[in-house]
Design an enzyme around this catalytic site. Structure first.
Site, mmCIF file in Angstrom:
data_model
loop_
_atom_site.group_PDB
_atom_site.id
_atom_site.type_symbol
_atom_site.label_atom_id
_atom_site.label_comp_id
_atom_site.label_asym_id
_atom_site.label_seq_id
_atom_site.Cartn_x
_atom_site.Cartn_y
_atom_site.Cartn_z
ATOM 1 N N SER A 22 -30.734 -2.324 11.248
ATOM 2 C CA SER A 22 -31.168 -2.909 10.199
ATOM 3 C C SER A 22 -30.300 -3.690 9.323
ATOM 4 O O SER A 22 -30.841 -4.261 8.433
ATOM 5 C CB SER A 22 -32.040 -2.073 9.261
ATOM 6 N N GLU B 269 34.090 12.173 5.059
ATOM 7 C CA GLU B 269 34.468 11.797 6.516
ATOM 8 C C GLU B 269 35.615 10.658 6.315
ATOM 9 O O GLU B 269 36.405 10.901 7.457
ATOM 10 C CB GLU B 269 33.430 11.080 7.030
#
Length: 680
Positions: A343, A83
């Site tokens: 329980s 680029e």
């Protein structure tokens, strides 16, 4: 020729502008830059920094924070070579590249190569401006020059790494690597790096999930250029060409979604949330939860919490088997929902009775029909076992014995202990009765895990946490070390589910009234795990028992956490490891509250030393006296028996040292009295 003319016009403008350097410099300095502080995705990570979940930014885009050091170096080399070769030497606009582009366009009659630098691309992306209009190109150059004056090359490059478009709502290289490769950008193959260089040039026409062929061709061109420029070797390029280009976008990580949402809601300002979770364990348990409920009906849900009880850190938290709006109500975090514990509170109740001198694991207790005022509890199977040891009563999860114990210590004592453990318990109507011992109270799964973590830590609470860092004070003592160990020893004697390893995991199951909640919670020497199964809407799950559906998941979870259990600590030195016949007479058989009330007229009392007194420890020991009661007497100091079967009403206790003591005396009928003193 029109394109060439546009580029030529730009070049002319550059030449005219350069004629007056001072005016141009002032003009650049006066450039009003777009905002440079970018909004990035909020991220939730585990304790090692692995991404658990990320969120889109406010406009719905994926833009994830990243630094240059977090990106593969070969990708950056390919990017700059392809680029903007002179990125590190030009001042924002590459006049040589611009002139080359003009010449190529003039010769070919069309644009062959662009003249935009990475800095100019950043300028365009910051302002979201187009690329074709002359005014837009000129604005990009001005902003590029200004950026180069105010930012370093590294900062400009990092802006590009955040803003580069990769198709759809993907911005930045890190979002792209997660979407296309499912990983961080730190280590990329040459093929992956080349694809990431190619896509931003035409993000919509090269995105591999929609234009696969174009993406493949664009990647090949980047690889050819990278080979020519010596960034990769020829054989690497050949191998890269054989690597498949992804056809689909991947989903972004979404582990622990409930806990992630909770963390973000509690701290909406932070962009990064570090949690104590382990990403690998979390993923494994989320898969386990889906597998478990697959055959449980479309409305059944599962939740799991795993914690290190020594540090208090939560290692995994599964709020539901699937984070979606379905019949299972997957968006509801069932680790936080108030449910009946069934329980599972029984171990704490037994521990409190051991501390109160009301019993011992070998103490005998009756399991027979009883009525407590208007309350007539039944065992789950409607059967009665007669006289059993407390150890057996807890392992069999019998209801009548535990109601007797709770009646003796009082429901308020249980709620106070829950409060000490840092647990929020909701009692219907704010009127605690004996039913809370059998599940008549609302507690969430995370708090239940915290209760068991307290027992596992020797009776000292430490609030669970899911955030990394921050100092936390150790909580209050809920049980003595002896009582906590005794509870763990009893629970470790419970048989494992069929097919599970017989490894003495200390665990307890529970089933709430009407089969609405199935629980299993257990711990070893390091970790504690809680499992809940039921329907989020609270309707019954016929046939669901904690021992049958939740316990197997508990053992599977432990097997995914570790290969073998960590042994429980050894018994404290003051623990009575003896049979029922060897216990002091008051501890051989449990005395119910009714029995105690009947004998209270002649209850024992500590005659000396009186409550709150300060006494001197003599070489011979501490003289103590009892009045009332029926001999022989047993004396305890801070729960440790020091004198057993004393016929006389006076005796001398050999205390180990000075300090604060709670002295207790128990007579032959099991009646007791206590006093708190300070010994000098």
């Amino acid at each position: 020729m029109k394109a060439a003319g546009s580029i030529f016009s730009v070049a002319v403008c550059l030449w005219l502008t350069a004629c007056s350097h001072d005016r141009w410099s002032d003009w650049v300095d006066q450039t009003e830059l777009p905002p440079l502080a970018l909004e990035t995705s909020v991220e939730v990570k585990d304790h090692e920094g692995t991404l658990l979940r990320a969120y889109t930014v406010s406009d719905g885009r994926w833009r994830m924070s990243v630094t240059r050091s977090e990106v593969d170096s070969d990708y950056v080399k390919m990017l700059i070579a392809y680029e903007d070769k002179r990125f590190f030497t030009h001042g924002g606009v590459d006049l040589r590249a611009m002139a080359r582009a003009v010449r190529q366009a003039a010769v070919n009659g069309r644009v062959i190569s662009g003249g935009s630098t990475l800095t100019m691309q950043v300028a365009r992306l910051l302002e979201d401006s187009g690329t074709g209009a002359l005014s837009g190109k000129f604005r990009q150059m001005r902003v590029a020059w200004a950026l180069e004056r105010r930012l370093s090359k590294q900062q400009i490059l990092e802006l590009y790494l955040h803003l580069a478009p990769f198709g759809g709502n993907l911005e930045g290289v890190r979002a792209a690597t997660f979407a296309y490769f499912g990983k961080e950008p730190k280590r990329l193959t040459p093929a992956e790096a080349a694809l990431l260089v190619a896509i931003p040039q035409a993000p919509e026409s090269r995105r591999p999930d929609r234009s696969h062929g174009r993406a493949v061709a664009a990647r090949e061109r980047v690889l050819a250029r990278a080979t020519r420029d010596g960034i990769i070797e020829a054989d690497q390029a050949v191998a890269a060409l054989t690597e498949p280009v992804p056809h689909l976008r991947r989903d972004f990580p979404a582990l622990a979604p409930h806990l992630a949402d909770r963390s973000v809601a509690e701290d909406p300002v932070s962009r990064v949330h570090l949690l104590t979770l382990d990403a690998g364990l979390q993923a494994s348990l989320e898969k386990l939860s889906k597998d478990v409920i697959a055959g449980q009906g479309e409305r059944v849900q599962l939740a799991i919490v795993v914690a290190d009880h020594k540090s208090g850190e939560i290692l995994a938290s599964v709020g539901s088997a699937a984070f979606q709006a379905d019949h299972r109500q997957g968006f509801v975090d069932m680790t936080q929902a108030l449910r009946s514990p069934g329980s599972t509170l029984k171990p704490l109740i037994y521990g409190l009775s051991f501390d109160a001198g009301l019993g011992h694991p070998e103490t005998l207790i009756d399991d027979r029909p009883m009525i407590f005022g208007t309350y007539a509890p039944q065992n789950f199977d409607r059967l009665f076992r007669g006289t059993v040891r407390m150890r057996e009563a807890l392992q069999l999860s019998l209801n009548l014995p535990v109601v007797q114990i709770l009646d003796a210590i009082g429901p308020a004592k249980l709620l106070a202990s829950l409060d000490k453990a840092g647990v929020r318990a909701i009692v219907p109507g704010d009127q605690p009765g004996l039913a809370i011992g059998l599940g008549g109270v609302g507690i969430n799964l995370q708090d239940m895990v915290q209760i068991y973590a307290t027992i596992a830590r020797g009776g000292v609470a430490l609030p669970l946490t899911y955030r990394v860092g921050g100092e936390r004070d150790e909580g209050q003592r809920v049980l003595s070390a002896v009582a906590a160990w005794q509870v763990g020893d009893v629970l470790a004697g419970l048989a494992a589910p069929p097919g599970a390893p017989q490894n003495r995991l200390a665990y307890k199951t529970g089933t709430s009234y009407g089969h609405r909640d199935a629980w299993a919670i257990g711990y070893d020497g390091d970790h504690v795990i809680g499992v809940w199964l039921g329907r989020p809407d609270g309707t019954p799950v016929p046939g669901a028992f904690g021992a049958e559906v939740a316990a197997p998941v508990l053992f599977q979870t432990f097997s995914r956490l570790k290969r073998r259990l960590t042994p429980q600590p050894s018994a404290p030195s003051s623990t009575l490891l003896i049979s029922n016949a060897e216990l002091p007479p008051p501890l051989q058989r449990f005395k119910s509250r009714a029995d105690s009330l009947a004998a209270r007229s002649n209850d024992p009392a500590v005659a000396f030393p009186p409550e709150g007194s300060e006494v001197e420890l003599l070489p011979s020991g501490l003289l103590v006296k009892v009045q009332g009661g029926q001999g022989p007497f047993t004396w305890l100091a801070n729960g440790v028996p020091l004198a057993v079967a004393q016929r006389g009403r006076s005796t001398v206790l050999n205390l180990p040292d000075s300090g604060f003591y709670t002295l207790s005396v128990i007579d032959a009928e099991g009646r007791s009295a206590r006093t708190k003193i300070r010994v000098r």
